[in-house]
Design a protein around this motif. Structure first.
Motif, PDB file in Angstrom:
ATOM      1  N   ILE A  20       0.857  -1.183   0.000  1.00  0.00           N
ATOM      2  CA  ILE A  20       0.000   0.000   0.000  1.00  0.00           C
ATOM      3  C   ILE A  20       0.893   1.233   0.000  1.00  0.00           C
ATOM      4  O   ILE A  20       1.757   1.389   0.867  1.00  0.00           O
ATOM      5  CB  ILE A  20      -0.928   0.002   1.225  1.00  0.00           C
ATOM      6  CG1 ILE A  20      -1.841  -1.242   1.180  1.00  0.00           C
ATOM      7  CG2 ILE A  20      -1.767   1.271   1.270  1.00  0.00           C
ATOM      8  CD1 ILE A  20      -2.706  -1.407   2.402  1.00  0.00           C
ATOM      9  N   PRO A  21       0.705   2.131  -0.989  1.00  0.00           N
ATOM     10  CA  PRO A  21       1.618   3.267  -1.113  1.00  0.00           C
ATOM     11  C   PRO A  21       1.413   4.322  -0.029  1.00  0.00           C
ATOM     12  O   PRO A  21       0.327   4.455   0.544  1.00  0.00           O
ATOM     13  CB  PRO A  21       1.273   3.826  -2.496  1.00  0.00           C
ATOM     14  CG  PRO A  21      -0.159   3.441  -2.700  1.00  0.00           C
ATOM     15  CD  PRO A  21      -0.323   2.112  -2.043  1.00  0.00           C
ATOM     16  N   GLU A  22       2.483   5.034   0.220  1.00  0.00           N
ATOM     17  CA  GLU A  22       2.398   6.185   1.121  1.00  0.00           C
ATOM     18  C   GLU A  22       1.883   7.389   0.335  1.00  0.00           C
ATOM     19  O   GLU A  22       2.161   7.534  -0.864  1.00  0.00           O
ATOM     20  CB  GLU A  22       3.771   6.500   1.703  1.00  0.00           C
ATOM     21  CG  GLU A  22       4.351   5.392   2.572  1.00  0.00           C
ATOM     22  CD  GLU A  22       3.573   5.196   3.855  1.00  0.00           C
ATOM     23  OE1 GLU A  22       2.937   6.186   4.307  1.00  0.00           O
ATOM     24  OE2 GLU A  22       3.566   4.068   4.377  1.00  0.00           O
ATOM     25  N   VAL A  23       1.119   8.243   1.000  1.00  0.00           N
ATOM     26  CA  VAL A  23       0.577   9.425   0.346  1.00  0.00           C
ATOM     27  C   VAL A  23       0.917  10.659   1.172  1.00  0.00           C
ATOM     28  O   VAL A  23       1.207  10.571   2.374  1.00  0.00           O
ATOM     29  CB  VAL A  23      -0.951   9.315   0.162  1.00  0.00           C
ATOM     30  CG1 VAL A  23      -1.296   8.184  -0.792  1.00  0.00           C
ATOM     31  CG2 VAL A  23      -1.644   9.106   1.495  1.00  0.00           C
ATOM     32  N   SER A  31      -8.629   9.847   1.453  1.00  0.00           N
ATOM     33  CA  SER A  31      -8.755   8.402   1.253  1.00  0.00           C
ATOM     34  C   SER A  31      -9.406   7.755   2.466  1.00  0.00           C
ATOM     35  O   SER A  31      -9.049   8.032   3.608  1.00  0.00           O
ATOM     36  CB  SER A  31      -7.383   7.779   0.991  1.00  0.00           C
ATOM     37  OG  SER A  31      -6.517   8.003   2.076  1.00  0.00           O
ATOM     38  N   THR A  32     -10.353   6.890   2.208  1.00  0.00           N
ATOM     39  CA  THR A  32     -11.062   6.184   3.285  1.00  0.00           C
ATOM     40  C   THR A  32     -10.776   4.693   3.298  1.00  0.00           C
ATOM     41  O   THR A  32     -11.247   3.988   4.189  1.00  0.00           O
ATOM     42  CB  THR A  32     -12.583   6.405   3.157  1.00  0.00           C
ATOM     43  OG1 THR A  32     -13.017   5.903   1.885  1.00  0.00           O
ATOM     44  CG2 THR A  32     -12.927   7.894   3.251  1.00  0.00           C
ATOM     45  N   ASN A  33     -10.047   4.184   2.297  1.00  0.00           N
ATOM     46  CA  ASN A  33      -9.700   2.760   2.264  1.00  0.00           C
ATOM     47  C   ASN A  33      -8.440   2.581   1.437  1.00  0.00           C
ATOM     48  O   ASN A  33      -7.893   3.547   0.881  1.00  0.00           O
ATOM     49  CB  ASN A  33     -10.865   1.922   1.706  1.00  0.00           C
ATOM     50  CG  ASN A  33     -11.328   2.430   0.342  1.00  0.00           C
ATOM     51  OD1 ASN A  33     -10.520   2.614  -0.572  1.00  0.00           O
ATOM     52  ND2 ASN A  33     -12.633   2.660   0.213  1.00  0.00           N
ATOM     53  N   GLU A  34      -7.989   1.329   1.346  1.00  0.00           N
ATOM     54  CA  GLU A  34      -6.726   1.056   0.664  1.00  0.00           C
ATOM     55  C   GLU A  34      -6.798   1.384  -0.826  1.00  0.00           C
ATOM     56  O   GLU A  34      -5.815   1.832  -1.421  1.00  0.00           O
ATOM     57  CB  GLU A  34      -6.336  -0.418   0.853  1.00  0.00           C
ATOM     58  CG  GLU A  34      -5.859  -0.780   2.244  1.00  0.00           C
ATOM     59  CD  GLU A  34      -7.026  -0.988   3.207  1.00  0.00           C
ATOM     60  OE1 GLU A  34      -8.201  -0.851   2.771  1.00  0.00           O
ATOM     61  OE2 GLU A  34      -6.770  -1.279   4.390  1.00  0.00           O
ATOM     62  N   ILE A  35      -7.941   1.151  -1.449  1.00  0.00           N
ATOM     63  CA  ILE A  35      -8.059   1.460  -2.879  1.00  0.00           C
ATOM     64  C   ILE A  35      -7.856   2.954  -3.112  1.00  0.00           C
ATOM     65  O   ILE A  35      -7.173   3.373  -4.056  1.00  0.00           O
ATOM     66  CB  ILE A  35      -9.431   0.989  -3.413  1.00  0.00           C
ATOM     67  CG1 ILE A  35      -9.537  -0.542  -3.317  1.00  0.00           C
ATOM     68  CG2 ILE A  35      -9.637   1.447  -4.855  1.00  0.00           C
ATOM     69  CD1 ILE A  35     -10.879  -1.082  -3.738  1.00  0.00           C
TER      70      ILE A  35
END
Length: 505
Positions: A20-23, A31-35
Motif C-alpha cells: 500500500i503506497p504512502e501518500v 482516502s477512506t480505504n486502501e483502494i
C-alpha cells in the motif's frame, strides 16, 4: 536485434499482494480505504489533486444507477437528503442491494456475457423461450448466491446429486448459443458449431481468454494448444442436441418443461380438473360401446355392402377447371379452392397444380382423434426442395393441434400434435424424396398414440424413419378445416397432387 523483451501474459503471472503506497499529508483525509490510497498516489505522481467529494444528491443518483440501473425517485431523494445519521449512506446501499432491481441490474451484465437472447439468431431468428434462465440469474443475484454455486450450477447443475429443478434450469447458460432452423442444413455441422460456441463462451466468461484460434491451430505465444481446445470441447460434446427443422418453431431438444413458481398452484388445479374431465369422457365412451355394438349387429348384409371399406374420401382432380375438386366418395364434401386455381396433366388424367400460395379446403373431412387409425395416400410431384404441405388439419396458432403430412428438407414427414412442442409425435424418412418426379406417398397410423404406430411409404415401399418426437397425449381433434396443399400456418405445396385418398383404417 533480439527484439522486445518478452513478458508472460499478466493473466498467467501469479498475483502478489501489492504494498500500500504512502501518500502526502495534504490529502491524507481524502482516502477512506486502501483502494483510495492507490488512486491518490497515482494522482500525486501526476501532480493532480483529487476531485472534491460529490454532494449527497449526486452520490444518491450515482449509487442508484450503479446498483439498480434506475434513477432515485423524488421520495427517495427527499428521504436520503433528510437523513443526517452517520450511517445514512450505508443503509441506502443496503436498501438498494435488497431491492429486486439489484438482481435485474447485475443480471443484465451477466446476460450479455452469456450471450442471452430471446430469439434464435441466424437468418430465421425465431422467438425462443429462455427467459426462465434469465429469471434464475436475477434470483441468484438477489439471493446473494455464493460465486462457486453460481458457476457450478450453470456449468453442470444437472450433474449435481439429485439436482433441483432450479439447478437444472441454471444450465441454460449452455443453451444460449445461436440456433439455425434453415432448411437443407447438415445437422452434425451445426451441432458441432453449438459445442464450439460453448467452449468459446466458457473460456471467455470464466477464464478471461479467447479460445477461438486454438480451434484450428496452435499459436506461438498462447499457453493453450489445439489439443487443449479439444479436451475442453469434449466436455460439451456429450449433450444430445437435436437441430430444429425449418419453420417448425420448436425449441431445440433437449429441453425442460417448467411451470414458474407463481403459476404452479394454478397448474396443479388445472391438472386435477383435466383428469376429472378425462374420466368423464372415458365413462361416456364406455357407455356408448354397448349401443354401438348393438347397432353394428343390427346391420343387414345389404347395409354392410353399402359401407365403403374404410375409404372416406377420394379426390381424383379430373375436373381440369373450376374452383372445386369433387370427393368421389361423398359428393357433399368437395374441396373448395382457396387462392388461384391451377390444373394440369396428372399421374392419371388431370391433377391440381399448386403454386405455394393456393390450397383446397374440405370442411370437417378427415376429423379424427389420436386413438383412431387412419391412412393418407396420394401421387405427388414436388417441384421445390423446401417445406411443402401435402395435407393438414391443424390449428393456426400456438399448440398447432391436429395433424399434417409434409416434406421437410426433402424428407417425407408426418406429425400429430396435441400441444406442440410439448405433446406431439413426429417421424420423418431417413432418405430424401427427389423433386420434379411423380412419387406415390402414403402415411398410416394405428391409433396407438406412439411413433411406432406411424409408417411412411414412398413408391409402395416402407421407409426407415427417424423419430423426431414421441410424446403424444391429450387430443388432436380440431375444428380447423381439412386442407390439401397447405393452409394458413402451413408451408404451401409447390407442384402437383393427384389421386388423394383418405381411409379411416
Amino acid at each position: 536485434s533480439e527484439g522486445a523483451e518478452y513478458e508472460s501474459h499478466w493473466a498467467f503471472i501469479e498475483p502478489r499482494r501489492a504494498v500500500i503506497p504512502e501518500v502526502g499529508a495534504a490529502h491524507a483525509d481524502w482516502s477512506t480505504n486502501e483502494i483510495d490510497r492507490f488512486v491518490l498516489a497515482r494522482l500525486e505522481a501526476a501532480q493532480m489533486a483529487p476531485a472534491r467529494q460529490a454532494d449527497r444528491s449526486t452520490l444518491l443518483r450515482r449509487v442508484s444507477f450503479d446498483l439498480t440501473g434506475l434513477p432515485p425517485t423524488l421520495a427517495e431523494t427527499r428521504d436520503f437528503l433528510a437523513d443526517t445519521a452517520p450511517d445514512a449512506y450505508e443503509r441506502l446501499v443496503d436498501r438498494l442491494l435488497a431491492s429486486a432491481a439489484y438482481g435485474e441490474r447485475m443480471g443484465q451484465l451477466w446476460l450479455d456475457l452469456a450471450r442471452y437472447a430471446d430469439t434464435n439468431g441466424y437468418n430465421n431468428d425465431e422467438d425462443r423461450t429462455m427467459w426462465l434462465w434469465r429469471e434464475w440469474v436475477i434470483d441468484a443475484f438477489n439471493a446473494n448466491l455464493p460465486i462457486d454455486q453460481f458457476i457450478v450450477e450453470q456449468i453442470a447443475g444437472d450433474l449435481l446429486p439429485e439436482p433441483t429443478l432450479e439447478q437444472r434450469v441454471a444450465t441454460g447458460f449452455n443453451r444460449n448459443h445461436v440456433i439455425t432452423t434453415e432448411g437443407g442444413i447438415i445437422p452434425e455441422e451445426y451441432r458441432l458449431e453449438y459445442v464450439a460456441d460453448r467452449v468459446h463462451t466458457t473460456a471467455t466468461v470464466f477464464l478471461g481468454l479467447s479460445f477461438q484460434c486454438a480451434r484450428c491451430h496452435d499459436h506461438k505465444y498462447d499457453p493453450f494448444s489445439q489439443t487443449d481446445y479439444y479436451r475442453l470441447f469434449a466436455f460439451f460434446n456429450n449433450v444430445a442436441d437435436k437441430t430444429v427443422g425449418y419453420n417448425s418453431g420448436a425449441p431445440a431438444e433437449p429441453y425442460l418443461k417448467v411451470v414458474p413458481g407463481r403459476w404452479r398452484r394454478d397448474h396443479e388445479q388445472l391438472l386435477v380438473r383435466r383428469t376429472r374431465l378425462e374420466d368423464q369422457i372415458t365413462r361416456h365412451v364406455a357407455a356408448a360401446e354397448g349401443p354401438m355394438a348393438a347397432w353394428e349387429q343390427s346391420l343387414s348384409a345389404d347395409d354392410l355392402a353399402k359401407l365403403p371399406a374404410g375409404l372416406i374420401a377420394q379426390f381424383s382432380f379430373d375436373e381440369g377447371e373450376g374452383r372445386a375438386a369433387a370427393n368421389v366418395v361423398a359428393a357433399d364434401q368437395q374441396a373448395e379452392v382457396n387462392g388461384t386455381p391451377g390444373w394440369s396433366d396428372g399421374k392419371s388424367g388431370k391433377a391440381f397444380d399448386f403454386d405455394g400460395q393456393t390450397h383446397l379446403e374440405a370442411g370437417q373431412l378427415g376429423a379424427t382423434e389420436r386413438t383412431q387409425p387412419f391412412t393418407f395416400a396420394a401421387w405427388v410431384f414436388p417441384t421445390a426442395n423446401e417445406p411443402l404441405t401435402i395435407v393438414s388439419k391443424i390449428t393456426d396458432g400456438a399448440g398447432r393441434r391436429g395433424y399434417e403430412l409434409t416434406f421437410e428438407g426433402g424428407k417425407l414427414t408426418a406429425s400429430l400434435n396435441d400441444d406442440w412442442p410439448e405433446h406431439f409425435l413426429k417421424v420423418e424418412t431417413k432418405s430424401l424424396v427427389s423433386t420434379n418426379a411423380w412419387h406415390h406417398v402414403a402415411a398410416t397410423y394405428d391409433g396407438s398414440s406412439s411413433a411406432a404406430g406411424l409408417r411412411l411409404f414412398v413408391d409402395g415401399k416402407p421407409h426407415e424413419l427417424e423419430v423426431v418426437a414421441n410424446k403424444l397425449s391429450g387430443t388432436i381433434a380440431t375444428l380447423q378445416p381439412f386442407r390439401i396443399g397447405g393452409g394458413a400456418a402451413s408451408a404451401g405445396f409447390k407442384g402437383k397432387i393427384d389421386e388423394l385418398l383418405l381411409f379411416s383404417a
